[in-house]
Design an enzyme around this catalytic site. Structure first.
Site, PDB file in Angstrom:
ATOM      1  N   ASP A 131       0.867  -1.184   0.000  1.00 52.26           N
ATOM      2  CA  ASP A 131       0.000   0.000   0.000  1.00 52.26           C
ATOM      3  C   ASP A 131       0.904   1.234   0.000  1.00 52.26           C
ATOM      4  OD1 ASP A 131      -2.715   1.123   2.189  1.00 52.26           O
ATOM      5  OD2 ASP A 131      -1.572   2.157   0.636  1.00 52.26           O
ATOM      6  N   TYR A 181      -7.379   4.492 -15.341  1.00 53.75           N
ATOM      7  CA  TYR A 181      -7.007   5.055 -16.655  1.00 53.75           C
ATOM      8  C   TYR A 181      -6.693   3.991 -17.702  1.00 53.75           C
ATOM      9  CZ  TYR A 181      -7.118   9.959 -15.126  1.00 53.75           C
ATOM     10  OH  TYR A 181      -7.520  11.219 -14.688  1.00 53.75           O
ATOM     11  N   ASN A 234      -5.807  13.202 -10.835  1.00 48.12           N
ATOM     12  CA  ASN A 234      -6.484  13.634 -12.064  1.00 48.12           C
ATOM     13  C   ASN A 234      -6.289  15.141 -12.173  1.00 48.12           C
ATOM     14  OD1 ASN A 234      -8.789  15.168 -10.876  1.00 48.12           O
ATOM     15  ND2 ASN A 234      -9.256  13.163 -10.001  1.00 48.12           N
ATOM     16  N   GLY A 242      -4.789   1.730 -13.531  1.00 44.98           N
ATOM     17  CA  GLY A 242      -6.057   1.395 -12.857  1.00 44.98           C
ATOM     18  C   GLY A 242      -7.212   1.990 -13.632  1.00 44.98           C
ATOM     19  N   GLY A 287      -9.016   4.895  -6.091  1.00 45.98           N
ATOM     20  CA  GLY A 287      -7.685   4.278  -6.174  1.00 45.98           C
ATOM     21  C   GLY A 287      -6.647   4.903  -5.253  1.00 45.98           C
ATOM     22  N   VAL A 288      -5.455   5.101  -5.824  1.00 48.92           N
ATOM     23  CA  VAL A 288      -4.350   5.708  -5.060  1.00 48.92           C
ATOM     24  C   VAL A 288      -4.765   7.080  -4.536  1.00 48.92           C
ATOM     25  CG1 VAL A 288      -2.026   6.686  -5.302  1.00 48.92           C
ATOM     26  CG2 VAL A 288      -2.565   4.497  -6.357  1.00 48.92           C
ATOM     27  N   ASP A 289      -5.395   7.858  -5.401  1.00 53.59           N
ATOM     28  CA  ASP A 289      -5.822   9.232  -5.068  1.00 53.59           C
ATOM     29  C   ASP A 289      -6.719   9.220  -3.836  1.00 53.59           C
ATOM     30  OD1 ASP A 289      -7.104  11.844  -7.337  1.00 53.59           O
ATOM     31  OD2 ASP A 289      -5.966  11.956  -5.471  1.00 53.59           O
TER      32      ASP A 289
HETATM   33  N1  APR Z   1      -1.214   1.542  -3.086  1.00 52.64           N
HETATM   34  C1  APR Z   1      -0.569   1.204  -4.237  1.00 52.64           C
HETATM   35  N2  APR Z   1      -1.191   1.036  -5.421  1.00 52.64           N
HETATM   36  C2  APR Z   1      -2.537   1.213  -5.441  1.00 52.64           C
HETATM   37  C3  APR Z   1      -3.278   1.579  -4.294  1.00 52.64           C
HETATM   38  C4  APR Z   1      -2.554   1.737  -3.081  1.00 52.64           C
HETATM   39  N3  APR Z   1      -3.155   2.077  -1.934  1.00 52.64           N
HETATM   40  N4  APR Z   1      -4.601   1.695  -4.655  1.00 52.64           N
HETATM   41  C5  APR Z   1      -4.663   1.395  -5.968  1.00 52.64           C
HETATM   42  N5  APR Z   1      -3.434   1.102  -6.451  1.00 52.64           N
HETATM   43  C6  APR Z   1      -3.033   0.733  -7.806  1.00 52.64           C
HETATM   44  C7  APR Z   1      -4.113   0.245  -8.729  1.00 52.64           C
HETATM   45  O1  APR Z   1      -4.374  -1.130  -8.518  1.00 52.64           O
HETATM   46  C8  APR Z   1      -3.438   0.492 -10.077  1.00 52.64           C
HETATM   47  O2  APR Z   1      -2.557  -0.581 -10.366  1.00 52.64           O
HETATM   48  O3  APR Z   1      -2.522   1.899  -8.424  1.00 52.64           O
HETATM   49  C9  APR Z   1      -2.594   1.741  -9.843  1.00 52.64           C
HETATM   50  C10 APR Z   1      -3.187   3.025 -10.424  1.00 52.64           C
HETATM   51  O4  APR Z   1      -4.587   2.968 -10.283  1.00 52.64           O
HETATM   52  P1  APR Z   1      -5.481   4.283 -10.028  1.00 52.64           P
HETATM   53  O5  APR Z   1      -5.330   4.713  -8.635  1.00 52.64           O
HETATM   54  O6  APR Z   1      -6.855   3.979 -10.553  1.00 52.64           O
HETATM   55  O7  APR Z   1      -4.804   5.424 -10.923  1.00 52.64           O
HETATM   56  P2  APR Z   1      -4.896   5.701 -12.480  1.00 52.64           P
HETATM   57  O8  APR Z   1      -5.109   4.467 -13.273  1.00 52.64           O
HETATM   58  O9  APR Z   1      -3.708   6.561 -12.768  1.00 52.64           O
HETATM   59  O10 APR Z   1      -6.233   6.562 -12.628  1.00 52.64           O
HETATM   60  C11 APR Z   1      -6.248   7.861 -12.092  1.00 52.64           C
HETATM   61  O11 APR Z   1      -8.266   7.445 -10.896  1.00 52.64           O
HETATM   62  O12 APR Z   1      -8.482   7.615  -8.642  1.00 52.64           O
HETATM   63  C12 APR Z   1      -8.696   8.270  -9.820  1.00 52.64           C
HETATM   64  O13 APR Z   1      -8.530  10.590  -9.259  1.00 52.64           O
HETATM   65  C13 APR Z   1      -7.881   9.515  -9.925  1.00 52.64           C
HETATM   66  O14 APR Z   1      -9.039  10.230 -11.874  1.00 52.64           O
HETATM   67  C14 APR Z   1      -7.824   9.691 -11.410  1.00 52.64           C
HETATM   68  C15 APR Z   1      -7.690   8.263 -11.902  1.00 52.64           C
END
Ligand code: APR
Length: 182
Positions: A16, A133, A30, A131, A38-40
């Site tokens: 994490d 995206y 974003n 994720g 997700g991460v955000d």
């Molecule tokens: N720690 C590490 N990796 C994570 C975590 C975490 N806590 N949560 C999710 N992930 C992984 C997901 O499984 C994926 O492999 O991070 C990667 C990126 O996923 P997203 O968070 O969906 O990011 P992204 O694909 O860049 O999309 C960005 O999603 O959350 C929204 O506001 C954000 O609109 C933006 C979009």
């Protein structure tokens, strides 16, 4: 799995990103910088309102129209173990013929450039854009590792770069790609 590039250690691990004790962690944000899933979502919910407060300030000053894809900005880490959060916006996957590879590479390189500028020595990345995206992980891992290795080959100062993968599948994909690129 680890690798050394020009005195910097690249570490691949699954976990994490909000739990990482590196000086900075990178958010897959974003353009609005107003949070998401997700991460955000994890970073904002664990880091607390201070992070969003600084994001709002950045929107009012530096990026009134929203951050451009591939750019990076920094805020406090709030209640996170990391001192700083570097927010970057990866590209939405559109099939691969819309410059996604260059934009994804920029997201990593601009985050590292900002970290060096701030004197940050250790930084953790998620797998940006793979994720919500929709960027295929295998392709993204190649872009991400190449971008980081290129940057580290030309820049000193950072001691450790972690890729924090959220599944064993993604970790195995990044490990395979790193082995091929070494
Ligand atoms: N720690 C590490 N990796 C994570 C975590 C975490 N806590 N949560 C999710 N992930 C992984 C997901 O499984 C994926 O492999 O991070 C990667 C990126 O996923 P997203 O968070 O969906 O990011 P992204 O694909 O860049 O999309 C960005 O999603 O959350 C929204 O506001 C954000 O609109 C933006 C979009």
């Amino acid at each position: 799995m680890d690798a050394i590039i020009n005195k910097t250690k690249i570490v691949l691990l699954s976990g994490d990103i909000t739990e990482q004790e590196t000086e900075a962690i990178v958010n897959a944000a974003n353009p609005t910088l107003m949070g998401g899933g997700g991460v955000d979502g994890a970073i904002h919910s664990k880091g607390g309102p201070e992070i969003l407060g600084e994001c709002k300030l950045i929107r009012q000053t530096l990026w009134p129209g929203g951050i451009a894809t591939g750019e990076a900005v920094a805020t406090t880490g709030g209640r996170l173990k990391a001192k700083k959060v570097i927010h970057t916006v990866g590209p939405v996957w559109g099939g691969g013929d819309k410059g996604e590879d260059r934009l994804l590479s920029n997201a990593y390189k601009n985050s590292l450039a900002l970290a060096v500028e701030m004197g940050i020595k250790t930084i953790s990345f998620p797998s940006i854009s793979t994720g919500a995206y929709g960027y295929p992980v295998e392709k993204a891992s190649r872009i991400a590792l190449r971008a980081v290795m290129d940057f580290l080959g030309n820049n000193e100062g950072i001691r450790e770069v972690r890729f924090v993968l959220h599944s064993s599948h993604d970790l195995r994909t990044y490990e395979k790609t790193l082995t091929e690129l070494m």
